[in-house]
Design a protein around this motif. Structure first.
Motif, short mmCIF file in Angstrom:
data_model
loop_
_atom_site.label_atom_id
_atom_site.label_comp_id
_atom_site.label_asym_id
_atom_site.label_seq_id
_atom_site.Cartn_x
_atom_site.Cartn_y
_atom_site.Cartn_z
N ILE A 55 -37.30 51.03 -42.84
CA ILE A 55 -38.57 50.32 -43.04
C ILE A 55 -39.72 51.21 -42.55
O ILE A 55 -39.54 52.04 -41.66
N SER A 56 -40.89 51.06 -43.14
CA SER A 56 -42.01 51.92 -42.77
C SER A 56 -42.59 51.57 -41.40
O SER A 56 -42.46 50.45 -40.93
N GLN A 57 -43.23 52.52 -40.77
CA GLN A 57 -43.93 52.46 -39.48
C GLN A 57 -42.98 52.44 -38.28
O GLN A 57 -43.22 53.14 -37.32
N ASP B 16 -43.62 44.12 -45.13
CA ASP B 16 -43.59 45.41 -45.82
C ASP B 16 -43.68 46.59 -44.86
O ASP B 16 -43.66 47.74 -45.29
N ASN B 17 -43.77 46.31 -43.56
CA ASN B 17 -43.73 47.41 -42.59
C ASN B 17 -43.16 46.90 -41.27
O ASN B 17 -43.24 45.71 -40.95
N GLY B 18 -42.61 47.81 -40.51
CA GLY B 18 -41.93 47.45 -39.28
C GLY B 18 -42.83 46.89 -38.21
O GLY B 18 -42.40 46.06 -37.39
N ASP C 181 -38.58 52.27 -37.52
CA ASP C 181 -37.31 52.12 -38.23
C ASP C 181 -36.60 50.85 -37.76
O ASP C 181 -36.94 50.26 -36.73
#
Length: 70
Positions: free
Chosen positions: A31-33, A3-5, A35
């Motif tokens: 994507i979060s944190q 759910d995050n990079g 790219d």
């Protein structure tokens, strides 16, 4: 599924160390944190992961991102 990079690279490295590497990675450009482009560059920079196939999925594409995905 991440759910995050920031979680992607450690997961790929762990799978590689356990002799169960991922054959394909699907990355969202946004994507979060981190790219997706940053993550793809990090994957390709590591010799043990460089052969990993990456598919970039732009959930919200900006002009020029299609070219970057190649």
């Amino acid at each position: 599924l991440m759910d995050n990079g920031a979680a992607v690279l450690p997961s790929l490295q762990e799978a590689q160390q356990q002799q169960a590497p991922f054959a394909l990675v699907l990355l969202d450009v946004e994507i979060s944190q981190l790219d997706g482009f940053q993550i793809a560059r990090q994957i390709k920079a590591l010799p043990e992961l460089a052969a990993t196939k990456i598919v970039m999925l732009p959930s919200f594409a900006e002009v020029g991102q299609g070219t970057q995905c190649r």
